[in-house]
Design a protein around this motif. Structure first.
Motif, PDB file in Angstrom:
ATOM      1  N   VAL A  40      39.711  53.315  41.503  1.00 14.43           N
ATOM      2  CA  VAL A  40      38.429  53.707  40.899  1.00 14.43           C
ATOM      3  C   VAL A  40      37.299  53.115  41.731  1.00 14.43           C
ATOM      4  CG1 VAL A  40      37.071  53.691  38.771  1.00 14.43           C
ATOM      5  CG2 VAL A  40      39.573  53.453  38.660  1.00 14.43           C
ATOM      6  N   GLY A  87      39.815  41.177  46.657  1.00 16.05           N
ATOM      7  CA  GLY A  87      39.993  41.939  45.431  1.00 16.05           C
ATOM      8  C   GLY A  87      39.237  43.255  45.377  1.00 16.05           C
ATOM      9  N   GLY A  89      40.497  45.985  46.532  1.00 16.18           N
ATOM     10  CA  GLY A  89      41.504  47.043  46.461  1.00 16.18           C
ATOM     11  C   GLY A  89      42.095  47.454  47.800  1.00 16.18           C
ATOM     12  N   LYS A  90      42.015  46.581  48.793  1.00 12.44           N
ATOM     13  CA  LYS A  90      42.556  46.931  50.107  1.00 12.44           C
ATOM     14  C   LYS A  90      44.075  47.128  50.043  1.00 12.44           C
ATOM     15  CE  LYS A  90      41.110  43.179  51.980  1.00 12.44           C
ATOM     16  NZ  LYS A  90      40.538  42.555  50.764  1.00 12.44           N
ATOM     17  N   THR A  91      44.754  46.181  49.407  1.00  5.43           N
ATOM     18  CA  THR A  91      46.212  46.290  49.345  1.00  5.43           C
ATOM     19  C   THR A  91      46.619  47.479  48.479  1.00  5.43           C
ATOM     20  OG1 THR A  91      46.372  43.911  49.662  1.00  5.43           O
ATOM     21  CG2 THR A  91      48.343  45.022  48.879  1.00  5.43           C
ATOM     22  N   HIS A  92      45.840  47.728  47.448  1.00  8.30           N
ATOM     23  CA  HIS A  92      46.070  48.909  46.601  1.00  8.30           C
ATOM     24  C   HIS A  92      46.061  50.177  47.473  1.00  8.30           C
ATOM     25  CE1 HIS A  92      45.301  51.031  42.592  1.00  8.30           C
ATOM     26  NE2 HIS A  92      45.143  51.992  43.483  1.00  8.30           N
ATOM     27  N   TYR A 207      37.707  42.798  42.100  1.00  7.62           N
ATOM     28  CA  TYR A 207      38.162  43.594  40.948  1.00  7.62           C
ATOM     29  C   TYR A 207      38.839  42.709  39.901  1.00  7.62           C
ATOM     30  CZ  TYR A 207      40.002  47.820  38.728  1.00  7.62           C
ATOM     31  OH  TYR A 207      40.272  48.849  37.858  1.00  7.62           O
ATOM     32  N   ARG A 208      39.539  41.681  40.410  1.00  6.03           N
ATOM     33  CA  ARG A 208      40.231  40.767  39.487  1.00  6.03           C
ATOM     34  C   ARG A 208      39.248  40.007  38.621  1.00  6.03           C
ATOM     35  NH1 ARG A 208      43.511  40.090  44.451  1.00  6.03           N
ATOM     36  NH2 ARG A 208      41.839  38.790  45.202  1.00  6.03           N
ATOM     37  N   ARG A 328      42.817  34.566  43.596  1.00  4.32           N
ATOM     38  CA  ARG A 328      44.144  34.884  43.070  1.00  4.32           C
ATOM     39  C   ARG A 328      44.585  33.864  42.028  1.00  4.32           C
ATOM     40  NH1 ARG A 328      47.194  37.177  48.486  1.00  4.32           N
ATOM     41  NH2 ARG A 328      45.994  39.111  48.510  1.00  4.32           N
TER      42      ARG A 328
HETATM   43  N1  LIG Z   1      38.810  50.224  42.758  1.00  2.00           N
HETATM   44  C1  LIG Z   1      39.953  49.904  42.144  1.00  2.00           C
HETATM   45  N2  LIG Z   1      40.512  50.731  41.260  1.00  2.00           N
HETATM   46  C2  LIG Z   1      41.642  50.416  40.604  1.00  2.00           C
HETATM   47  N3  LIG Z   1      42.305  49.252  40.785  1.00  2.00           N
HETATM   48  C3  LIG Z   1      41.808  48.391  41.661  1.00  2.00           C
HETATM   49  C4  LIG Z   1      40.615  48.664  42.395  1.00  2.00           C
HETATM   50  N4  LIG Z   1      40.354  47.624  43.205  1.00  2.00           N
HETATM   51  C5  LIG Z   1      41.332  46.747  42.971  1.00  2.00           C
HETATM   52  N5  LIG Z   1      42.197  47.196  42.049  1.00  2.00           N
HETATM   53  C6  LIG Z   1      43.336  46.459  41.494  1.00  2.00           C
HETATM   54  O1  LIG Z   1      42.910  45.097  41.467  1.00  2.00           O
HETATM   55  C7  LIG Z   1      43.906  44.243  41.961  1.00  2.00           C
HETATM   56  C8  LIG Z   1      43.398  43.562  43.216  1.00  2.00           C
HETATM   57  O2  LIG Z   1      43.302  44.520  44.257  1.00  2.00           O
HETATM   58  P1  LIG Z   1      43.956  44.288  45.696  1.00  2.00           P
HETATM   59  O3  LIG Z   1      44.995  43.231  45.601  1.00  2.00           O
HETATM   60  O4  LIG Z   1      44.340  45.619  46.231  1.00  2.00           O
HETATM   61  O5  LIG Z   1      42.678  43.732  46.437  1.00  2.00           O
HETATM   62  P2  LIG Z   1      42.569  43.218  47.947  1.00  2.00           P
HETATM   63  O6  LIG Z   1      41.310  43.810  48.486  1.00  2.00           O
HETATM   64  O7  LIG Z   1      43.831  43.499  48.664  1.00  2.00           O
HETATM   65  O8  LIG Z   1      42.356  41.675  47.713  1.00  2.00           O
HETATM   66  P3  LIG Z   1      42.753  40.437  48.668  1.00  2.00           P
HETATM   67  O9  LIG Z   1      41.604  40.221  49.602  1.00  2.00           O
HETATM   68  O10 LIG Z   1      42.904  39.321  47.681  1.00  2.00           O
HETATM   69  O11 LIG Z   1      44.020  40.763  49.347  1.00  2.00           O
HETATM   70  C9  LIG Z   1      45.123  45.119  42.183  1.00  2.00           C
HETATM   71  O12 LIG Z   1      45.928  45.057  41.031  1.00  2.00           O
HETATM   72  C10 LIG Z   1      44.554  46.516  42.377  1.00  2.00           C
HETATM   73  O13 LIG Z   1      45.452  47.511  41.979  1.00  2.00           O
END
Ligand SMILES: Nc1ncnc2c1ncn2[C@@H]1O[C@H](COP(=O)(O)OP(=O)(O)OP(=O)(O)O)[C@@H](O)[C@H]1O
Ligand SMILES: [Mg+2]
Length: 338
Positions: A40, A87, A89-92, A207-208, A328
């Motif tokens: 989202v 957070g 959503g990069k890994t997402h 996002y967290r 985290r």
């Molecule tokens: N825009 C979004 N829509 C839906 N879910 C999201 C969104 N952004 C993050 N999330 C969810 O929030 C959580 C954190 O996202 P994610 O781990 O992908 O972030 P990241 O950018 O990889 O963070 P990091 O820098 O800690 O690795 C995950 O469970 C992910 O699915």
């Protein structure tokens, strides 16, 4: 520390063969449901919407034959690099992309790929990975000259034989290694790496933290014992003094932390203190990363875990890594974590 009727983390001393490492190269459990459709984008940060579009365009090369995105031009670079804060959503997005890739694919953290090279040797790693359609590398970072040389060469060879790659990082490629080693001496390698990727910047809030309080939850001794006992009724839980965990981490290679936390529902950490030793702190970060991937809940007493990294360390070259771990830790100690 009160003796609790649960095992200690330090009783777990996992070993991993190269075959096991290779088998573990899939997205962590918490991203099983991640897709481009359930990402989202935050309307306040247009780079999020743009990032999804870029990722879709990257995947179009695979999905075009199914006709869904047939009109989109294929991107010219073999790689896509998602750079952004914690957070967002990069890994997402990386996991979502991985699911769209056909054929033989791999998904791992940077540290897992370097561990694979460590376990198998360079030539055998190239043989194993050659022919893969797609390789996803989460948490791309360069900690030392050795990694820099190996990853530049490895990715160069794989891309040369048609593999496409995607990476996530908290650092843009041109700043990789800064403050950690003499990155200026490796400009050629870092530039070569960078050139393989289309760089996509993602801004936004963690996002967290959109929903939860921005502090790690601390328990007193009684609440700690109660939480551990309660959690132990539903799954595997460990309890250890903080220093005992740090000591144990020194005896296990960080690439095996994934197995150290495998199957745990929660861990208890008693007597958290501020870390001042960088080596200890980096090992703890590596543990936190794997706990996060597996969504292992943390119960803790002592200093709040969002203050576990000393100010000196937060000011150094690993600042982003520590801040990511804090984000985290807040999520894993929170009421809303699983
Ligand atoms: N825009 C979004 N829509 C839906 N879910 C999201 C969104 N952004 C993050 N999330 C969810 O929030 C959580 C954190 O996202 P994610 O781990 O992908 O972030 P990241 O950018 O990889 O963070 P990091 O820098 O800690 O690795 C995950 O469970 C992910 O699915
Ligand atoms: Mg991530």
């Amino acid at each position: 520390m009160q003796q609790l009727p649960v095992p200690s983390l330090s009783q777990r001393s996992p070993t991993m063969t190269a075959a096991e490492i290779a088998e573990s190269l899939v997205p962590p459990r918490q991203f099983e449901a991640a897709s481009l459709d359930n990402y989202v984008p935050d309307a306040d940060y247009p780079s999020q919407e743009r990032a999804v579009e870029k990722v879709r365009a990257f995947a179009a090369a695979w999905t075009a034959s199914r006709g869904i995105f047939a009109k989109r031009p294929a991107p010219t670079k073999p790689g896509i690099y998602l750079d952004g804060g914690f957070g967002v959503g990069k890994t997402h997005l990386l996991a979502a992309l991985w699911k769209l890739a056909p054929g033989r694919t791999y998904f791992g953290t940077f540290i897992e790929f370097t561990a694979l090279v460590g376990a198998l040797g360079y030539a055998a790693t190239v043989r194993l990975l050659t022919g893969a359609t797609f390789i996803a590398i989460d948490e791309f970072e360069l900690d030392d000259p050795g990694d820099t040389m190996i990853m530049t060469r490895l990715l160069g060879e794989l891309v040369g034989t048609g593999t496409r790659i995607a990476a996530t990082s908290n650092t843009p490629p041109n700043a990789l290694g800064e403050g950690r080693f003499a990155a200026a001496d490796f400009l050629r390698e870092i530039q070569a790496l960078s050139d393989r990727f289309d760089i996509v910047r993602i801004d936004g809030l963690d996002y967290r933290r959109r929903e939860i309080e921005g502090h790690a939850v601390v328990l007193d001794e009684a609440a700690f014992a109660a939480a551990i006992t309660e959690a132990a009724a539903h799954g595997t839980v460990t309890a250890d003094p903080f220093d005992g965990i740090l000591k144990h981490l020194a005896t296990v290679h960080p690439s095996r932390y994934v197995k150290l936390v495998d199957g745990l529902a929660a861990i208890g950490i008693n007597g958290v203190r501020v870390l001042t030793d960088q080596t200890e702190a980096l090992r703890f970060v590596a543990l936190v990363d794997r706990l996060y991937d597996e969504q292992v809940r943390i119960f803790a007493t002592g200093v709040p875990l969002d203050r576990v990294f000393g100010d000196d360390m937060l000011a150094g070259g690993y600042r982003k890594k520590y801040l990511r771990a804090v984000s985290r830790l807040i999520a894993l100690t929170g009421e809303t974590s699983p």
